[in-house]
Scaffold this motif. Structure first.
Motif, PDB file in Angstrom:
ATOM      1  N   GLN A  24       0.818  -1.211   0.000  1.00  0.00           N
ATOM      2  CA  GLN A  24       0.000   0.000   0.000  1.00  0.00           C
ATOM      3  C   GLN A  24       0.853   1.263   0.000  1.00  0.00           C
ATOM      4  OE1 GLN A  24      -3.135   0.075   2.987  1.00  0.00           O
ATOM      5  NE2 GLN A  24      -2.947  -2.135   3.162  1.00  0.00           N
ATOM      6  N   VAL A  25       1.900   1.286   0.825  1.00  0.00           N
ATOM      7  CA  VAL A  25       2.773   2.453   0.939  1.00  0.00           C
ATOM      8  C   VAL A  25       4.159   2.067   0.458  1.00  0.00           C
ATOM      9  CG1 VAL A  25       3.825   4.136   2.498  1.00  0.00           C
ATOM     10  CG2 VAL A  25       1.467   3.385   2.887  1.00  0.00           C
ATOM     11  N   ARG A  38       4.265   6.974  -1.602  1.00  0.00           N
ATOM     12  CA  ARG A  38       3.006   6.838  -2.338  1.00  0.00           C
ATOM     13  C   ARG A  38       2.062   5.914  -1.574  1.00  0.00           C
ATOM     14  NH1 ARG A  38       1.345   6.946  -7.754  1.00  0.00           N
ATOM     15  NH2 ARG A  38       3.465   7.590  -8.297  1.00  0.00           N
ATOM     16  N   LEU A  39       0.807   6.334  -1.467  1.00  0.00           N
ATOM     17  CA  LEU A  39      -0.262   5.456  -0.997  1.00  0.00           C
ATOM     18  C   LEU A  39      -1.033   5.013  -2.225  1.00  0.00           C
ATOM     19  CD1 LEU A  39      -2.049   4.130   1.194  1.00  0.00           C
ATOM     20  CD2 LEU A  39      -3.388   6.254   1.203  1.00  0.00           C
ATOM     21  N   HIS A  45      -9.365   2.517   1.490  1.00  0.00           N
ATOM     22  CA  HIS A  45      -8.961   3.852   1.938  1.00  0.00           C
ATOM     23  C   HIS A  45     -10.053   4.895   1.771  1.00  0.00           C
ATOM     24  CE1 HIS A  45      -5.112   1.868   0.637  1.00  0.00           C
ATOM     25  NE2 HIS A  45      -4.945   2.069   1.924  1.00  0.00           N
ATOM     26  N   MET A  57      -5.101   9.201   5.267  1.00  0.00           N
ATOM     27  CA  MET A  57      -4.131  10.270   5.030  1.00  0.00           C
ATOM     28  C   MET A  57      -3.213  10.447   6.241  1.00  0.00           C
ATOM     29  SD  MET A  57      -6.089  13.202   2.815  1.00  0.00           S
ATOM     30  CE  MET A  57      -7.693  13.172   3.605  1.00  0.00           C
ATOM     31  N   LEU A  60      -0.636   7.682   6.191  1.00  0.00           N
ATOM     32  CA  LEU A  60       0.381   7.957   5.176  1.00  0.00           C
ATOM     33  C   LEU A  60       1.382   8.978   5.691  1.00  0.00           C
ATOM     34  CD1 LEU A  60       1.626   7.803   2.346  1.00  0.00           C
ATOM     35  CD2 LEU A  60      -0.091   9.501   1.621  1.00  0.00           C
ATOM     36  N   THR A  64       5.325   8.175   6.442  1.00  0.00           N
ATOM     37  CA  THR A  64       6.290   8.930   5.640  1.00  0.00           C
ATOM     38  C   THR A  64       7.326   9.613   6.531  1.00  0.00           C
ATOM     39  OG1 THR A  64       4.649   9.246   3.894  1.00  0.00           O
ATOM     40  CG2 THR A  64       6.541  10.720   3.888  1.00  0.00           C
ATOM     41  N   ASP A  97      -3.745   7.996  -6.686  1.00  0.00           N
ATOM     42  CA  ASP A  97      -2.910   7.719  -5.527  1.00  0.00           C
ATOM     43  C   ASP A  97      -2.559   9.026  -4.835  1.00  0.00           C
ATOM     44  OD1 ASP A  97      -2.939   5.062  -6.217  1.00  0.00           O
ATOM     45  OD2 ASP A  97      -0.856   4.994  -6.897  1.00  0.00           O
ATOM     46  N   ALA A 100       3.034  11.723  -0.604  1.00  0.00           N
ATOM     47  CA  ALA A 100       3.387  12.464   0.604  1.00  0.00           C
ATOM     48  C   ALA A 100       4.858  12.833   0.534  1.00  0.00           C
ATOM     49  CB  ALA A 100       3.118  11.608   1.837  1.00  0.00           C
ATOM     50  N   ILE A 118       0.699  16.335   1.573  1.00  0.00           N
ATOM     51  CA  ILE A 118       0.085  15.238   0.818  1.00  0.00           C
ATOM     52  C   ILE A 118      -0.689  15.838  -0.350  1.00  0.00           C
ATOM     53  CG2 ILE A 118      -1.552  13.322   0.881  1.00  0.00           C
ATOM     54  CD1 ILE A 118      -0.971  13.083   3.887  1.00  0.00           C
TER      55      ILE A 118
END
Length: 140
Positions: A24-25, A38-39, A45, A57, A60, A64, A97, A100, A118
């Protein structure tokens, strides 16, 4: 400052230590000044209304900043968030997508402060801004 971990090492760390977000990340890019993650947004989500949820968010942003710190200090799994503030500024664009971008503002022996913007992929305006403080455990 030389980096202690590169993009591939950080992505491998995520897969190994955080299997709940595996795939996912991902760390997209990294240098001495910034880390971009990136998510990969999918249905899990989203919230009603077809937009990315606040918790997604926030997660993420948290991941990050954590990765940006580890890029500088190396693998320290027990670095933890001690303070967080997030501003949700606009609705993320549907079907895109999230990216961040993190800057570490202060990196001390026991505290690190970072800031994340983001954006929806391909958009200029940020959808959220987050600042966080992390506690770094003492070296043993």
């Amino acid at each position: 400052m030389a980096l202690a971990m590169g993009r591939e090492a950080l992505n491998e760390f995520l897969d190994r230590v955080f299997p709940q977000i595996a795939g996912q990340v991902r760390v997209e890019s990294l240098d001495e000044a910034r880390l971009t993650a990136r998510l990969a947004v999918d249905d899990q989500h989203l919230r009603p209304g077809g937009t990315v949820s606040g918790p997604a968010m926030f997660a993420l942003a948290d991941v990050t900043i954590y990765l940006a710190i580890l890029a500088r200090i190396g693998e320290v799994a027990l670095a933890v968030t001690t303070n967080a503030s997030i501003d949700f500024m606009r609705k993320p664009e549907a079907g895109r997508d999230l990216l961040a971008e993190c800057r570490i503002l202060k990196l001390g022996r026991i505290l690190a402060v970072g800031e994340v913007l983001i954006r929806s992929e391909g958009a200029e305006e940020p959808v959220a801004r987050c600042s966080m403080t992390y506690s770094i455990p003492p070296k043993r």
